[in-house]
Scaffold this motif. Structure first.
Motif, mmCIF file in Angstrom:
data_model
loop_
_atom_site.group_PDB
_atom_site.id
_atom_site.type_symbol
_atom_site.label_atom_id
_atom_site.label_comp_id
_atom_site.label_asym_id
_atom_site.label_seq_id
_atom_site.Cartn_x
_atom_site.Cartn_y
_atom_site.Cartn_z
ATOM 1 N N HIS A 27 0.781 -1.233 0.000
ATOM 2 C CA HIS A 27 0.000 0.000 0.000
ATOM 3 C C HIS A 27 0.819 1.291 0.000
ATOM 4 C CE1 HIS A 27 -3.809 -2.075 0.594
ATOM 5 N NE2 HIS A 27 -3.160 -2.881 1.413
ATOM 6 N N TRP A 28 2.134 1.182 0.084
ATOM 7 C CA TRP A 28 2.955 2.389 0.173
ATOM 8 C C TRP A 28 4.112 2.332 -0.821
ATOM 9 C CZ3 TRP A 28 2.232 6.621 3.402
ATOM 10 C CH2 TRP A 28 1.200 6.492 4.342
ATOM 11 N N ASN A 29 4.423 3.490 -1.384
ATOM 12 C CA ASN A 29 5.599 3.665 -2.230
ATOM 13 C C ASN A 29 6.527 4.679 -1.595
ATOM 14 O OD1 ASN A 29 5.039 1.953 -4.396
ATOM 15 N ND2 ASN A 29 3.929 3.525 -5.537
ATOM 16 N N THR A 30 7.801 4.528 -1.861
ATOM 17 C CA THR A 30 8.783 5.544 -1.531
ATOM 18 C C THR A 30 9.198 6.198 -2.837
ATOM 19 O OG1 THR A 30 9.590 4.380 0.425
ATOM 20 C CG2 THR A 30 11.094 5.958 -0.586
ATOM 21 N N VAL A 31 9.035 7.514 -2.910
ATOM 22 C CA VAL A 31 9.402 8.272 -4.101
ATOM 23 C C VAL A 31 10.693 9.023 -3.793
ATOM 24 C CG1 VAL A 31 8.675 10.031 -5.752
ATOM 25 C CG2 VAL A 31 6.962 8.525 -4.698
ATOM 26 N N LEU A 32 11.729 8.740 -4.575
ATOM 27 C CA LEU A 32 13.030 9.373 -4.366
ATOM 28 C C LEU A 32 13.022 10.779 -4.944
ATOM 29 C CD1 LEU A 32 15.300 6.329 -5.321
ATOM 30 C CD2 LEU A 32 14.496 7.009 -3.045
ATOM 31 N N ILE A 33 13.424 11.733 -4.127
ATOM 32 C CA ILE A 33 13.459 13.138 -4.523
ATOM 33 C C ILE A 33 14.804 13.444 -5.191
ATOM 34 C CG2 ILE A 33 13.305 15.530 -3.673
ATOM 35 C CD1 ILE A 33 10.707 13.867 -3.414
#
Length: 121
Positions: free
Chosen positions: A76-82
């Motif tokens: 249910h969760w993503n990590t988006v790299l900045i």
């Protein structure tokens, strides 16, 4: 997007609060008491965002900057790299999607207390 812009963008949405429940270095945004976004205050190297499970897999396959949620439910969760090429418009849309998912999951009374607006302008 820098951390100030991220913070302002999240707080502009209806019913959003910010907290640091995991310690002073992790900034968490909630709607109706439920998390929809979190990031490390010191590095702002990534943002964890809630995502529809099917869409989460599609995003991970399509973009190197989208990973399974770090220390979160991978379904249910993503990590988006900045700072890795994520377009600003897409980042805003992913934040909006996370907010909308969590807001929609709230009980009707909580949604009504927040108001009619989605906070996605």
């Amino acid at each position: 997007m820098n951390i100030e812009d991220f913070r302002d963008y999240c707080l502009a949405k209806a019913g959003v609060t910010e907290e640091t429940p995991f310690g002073p270095e992790v900034l968490v945004f909630k709607v109706g008491g439920k998390m929809f976004a979190l990031t490390d205050i010191d590095t702002f190297g990534s943002i964890n965002l809630k995502c529809d499970p099917e869409r989460a897999l599609e995003l991970r396959d399509a973009h190197d900057y989208v990973l399974p949620g770090y220390h979160m439910s991978k379904k249910h969760w993503n990590t988006v790299l900045i700072g890795t090429g994520v377009p600003l418009a897409q980042l805003r849309e992913l934040i909006d999607h996370s907010y909308a998912l969590v807001r929609a999951s709230l009980p009707k009374a909580a949604r009504e207390a927040i108001g009619e607006g989605t906070g996605i302008e």
